[in-house]
Design an enzyme around this catalytic site. Structure first.
Site, PDB file in Angstrom:
ATOM      1  CG  ASN A  19      47.068  32.634  41.493  1.00  0.00           C
ATOM      2  OD1 ASN A  19      46.004  31.782  41.399  1.00  0.00           O
ATOM      3  ND2 ASN A  19      47.241  33.257  42.514  1.00  0.00           N
ATOM      4  CG  HIS A 116      40.670  41.397  42.280  1.00  0.00           C
ATOM      5  ND1 HIS A 116      41.860  42.433  42.670  1.00  0.00           N
ATOM      6  CD2 HIS A 116      39.621  42.076  43.109  1.00  0.00           C
ATOM      7  CE1 HIS A 116      41.178  43.109  43.846  1.00  0.00           C
ATOM      8  NE2 HIS A 116      39.883  42.911  43.926  1.00  0.00           N
TER       9      HIS A 116
END
Ligand code: GRF
Length: 198
Positions: A19, A116
């Site tokens: 990420n 998440h």
């Protein structure tokens, strides 16, 4: 009219750093008006730190302390001080595997976000993709949310849905969820960079 200065990012991670790479790539491609000012890990040998160094970013390995799931208050205060000294606008938890407590929350009120791997509020906590599979969910996905004192419990900013396919394993589902994370997180950061905090 002058362009606003780039949003200064502090990125925290404990693992692979995919990420972080997605954010860095979006900046390099000029799709995101931001700069990575500091990359921090609680694990000195985490790939995210070596990836960050290879891209020329400043890094800091936070002392891990006695616990695995949280930092002791004085260590978290040190971490917050590092971010403050770097004049960070937005703190991004990108695979940071510890619960965030008061020293960091108080230093950056409503300026910490997390990615998440589930459609929160479903399946908070560890290995959310495996939880979704075990529960027989037909749809999963990922969520970007503000971080507060409740684990994976802060206000939701954005979500992307991922269908659970017949024959999915935890690994195949997680891989498809991560592909969504890699556009969703930079897109949300872009909203902050444009001055539109979500
Ligand atoms: C992601 O799946 C994210 O949702 C979760 O931890 C993982 C981090 O992956 N919080 P990476 O280190 O960014 O590759």
């Amino acid at each position: 009219m002058r362009n606003p200065p780039p949003l200064k990012l502090g990125i925290l991670g404990s693992g692979r750093g995919s990420n972080f790479i997605a954010i860095s790539d979006a900046i390099r491609a000029r799709q995101l008006h931001a700069t990575v000012s500091l990359v921090i890990s609680d694990l000195a040998d985490a790939p995210i730190l070596s990836l960050a160094r290879a891209r020329g970013y400043r890094t800091w390995a936070c002392p891990a302390g006695r616990f695995k799931t949280k930092l002791e208050p004085d260590l978290e205060a040190q971490l917050a001080a590092q971010l403050r000294a770097a004049d960070i606008d937005l703190v991004i938890l990108a695979g940071y595997m510890r619960v965030v407590k008061t020293p960091l929350l108080a230093a950056f009120p409503r300026r910490i976000i997390n990615i998440h791997p589930s459609l929160l509020p479903a399946f908070p906590g560890l290995q959310a993709w495996a939880q979704a599979l075990a529960a027989g969910a037909t749809v999963s996905g990922c969520t970007v949310h503000y971080v507060n004192e409740i684990l994976d419990g802060g206000d939701i900013i954005a979500q992307a849905r991922v269908p659970v396919l017949p024959g999915d394993t935890p690994e195949t589902l997680h891989t498809r969820i991560q592909a969504e994370e890699h556009w969703l997180l930079p897109a949300v950061v872009g909203r902050f960079a444009a001055g539109k905090s979500a």
